[in-house]
Write an enzyme that holds these catalytic residues in place. Structure first.
Site, short mmCIF file in Angstrom:
data_model
loop_
_atom_site.label_atom_id
_atom_site.label_comp_id
_atom_site.label_asym_id
_atom_site.label_seq_id
_atom_site.Cartn_x
_atom_site.Cartn_y
_atom_site.Cartn_z
CG HIS A 83 -2.09 -0.74 1.28
ND1 HIS A 83 -2.55 -1.41 2.41
CD2 HIS A 83 -3.03 -0.96 0.32
CE1 HIS A 83 -3.69 -2.01 2.13
NE2 HIS A 83 -4.01 -1.76 0.87
CB CYS A 133 -2.57 0.43 8.66
SG CYS A 133 -1.21 0.20 7.53
N1 ARG Z 1 -3.59 -7.18 6.45
C1 ARG Z 1 -4.02 -5.96 5.85
C2 ARG Z 1 -4.02 -6.10 4.32
O1 ARG Z 1 -3.14 -6.74 3.81
C3 ARG Z 1 -3.18 -4.80 6.29
C4 ARG Z 1 -3.66 -3.48 5.79
C5 ARG Z 1 -2.79 -2.34 6.21
N2 ARG Z 1 -3.37 -1.12 5.90
C6 ARG Z 1 -2.76 -0.09 5.29
N3 ARG Z 1 -3.39 1.04 5.18
N4 ARG Z 1 -1.57 -0.24 4.79
O2 ARG Z 1 -4.87 -5.60 3.66
#
Ligand code: ARG
Length: 286
Positions: free
Chosen positions: A185, A279
């Site tokens: 991300h 996150c």
């Molecule tokens: N386990 C989650 C996923 O892979 C983690 C998300 C983390 N969120 C972020 N905004 N980076 O989607």
């Protein structure tokens, strides 16, 4: 252990810090009541590693308390059993100019979160919320910098989603291509520090995107491997105070040198799912 370290800037940096000011923000968060790692949709996740929910909750509560102590408003969305990643509220959508667009998740495991967040936005806001039609993981991949949106792609959010977001909010979007699966991300590789300042980790981006970043943000803070590896860029800033993992010690120092006030929190349990401070935090922009 839930520790918060607030450091006072050294005298040499104090004048720079004096020119910065924090502004009170409005956040949405989700308690990790049903947090677990039962599937792996990014390289940080290992379903065989046990998760301590009580510890995750304590670490999360400390993050929420840190925001409140800094004068921010925190709303919470009811967590849903069976949606262990719902704690990562940043992915729930984008809220800008009082308008909300809920996410459309890539992986089937997280897909029901889109409608859950849309309903919350709808009830909390004054204008009806929409749900993205294209693959869109909210503020995980869309970061607002002044009147510009930096938009990640490569692992989750699609390029067509960038166009949809730009049209819906009437804001220019700058696409950035992510190339390292650990930084899946945009908010794992880039932090917005104020209306025109960012920090980022060059190795997470394609050559073309690195060039874009260098041209647009020549004064950006460049993260080291060690800081990026502990998700030190997954930070939330109010323009002065920057909340980030206490493990990113080099980033703390760089932030202080630039007149910011780094505030370290420990979120080790949530890191097991590949998430940290940002996150867990969705900004509600009036
Ligand atoms: N386990 C989650 C996923 O892979 C983690 C998300 C983390 N969120 C972020 N905004 N980076 O989607």
């Amino acid at each position: 252990m839930t520790t918060t370290t607030i450091t006072t800037p050294a005298p040499a940096q104090a004048s720079r810090a004096a020119s910065r000011s924090g502004r009170s923000k409005h956040f949405l968060m989700c308690r990790p009541e049903h947090f677990e790692v039962t599937y792996a949709i990014n390289p940080w996740m290992d379903p065989t590693t046990p998760v301590d929910v009580a510890l995750a909750l304590a670490q999360w509560e400390n993050l929420r308390a840190t925001y409140e102590r800094l004068g921010h408003r925190v709303d919470v969305i009811e967590p849903v059993e069976g949606l262990p990643d719902m704690v990562f509220a940043a992915n729930g959508g984008i809220v800008l100019d009082g308008r909300a667009m809920a996410a459309r998740f890539t992986h089937v495991e997280r897909q029901p979160e889109g409608e859950t967040y849309r309903t919350w936005f709808d009830e909390a806001g004054s204008t009806p919320a929409v749900q993205a039609t294209n693959q869109n993981e909210g503020e995980g991949d869309f970061l607002v910098v002044g009147r510009l949106i930096l938009a990640g792609t490569g692992f989750r959010t699609s390029v067509t989603a960038h166009r949809e977001v730009s049209d819906y909010f009437d804001v220019p979007v700058v696409p950035l291509e992510l190339v390292d699966p650990r930084f899946y991300h945009l908010d794992t590789a880039l932090a917005v520090l104020d209306e025109s300042t960012i920090a980022y980790y060059p190795d997470a981006f394609s050559d073309a995107s690195n060039q874009t970043l260098r041209e647009r943000f020549p004064d950006a803070i460049i993260a080291t491997d060690a800081d990026a590896d502990v998700l030190g860029l997954n930070a939330v800033s109010d323009g002065l105070n920057v909340v980030l993992t206490d493990a990113a010690t080099g980033m703390h120092e760089q932030l202080r040198d630039h007149g910011f006030n780094p505030i370290g929190v420990e979120l080790g349990e949530l890191l097991k799912a590949g998430g940290s401070v940002k996150c867990c935090t969705l900004e509600i922009r009036p």
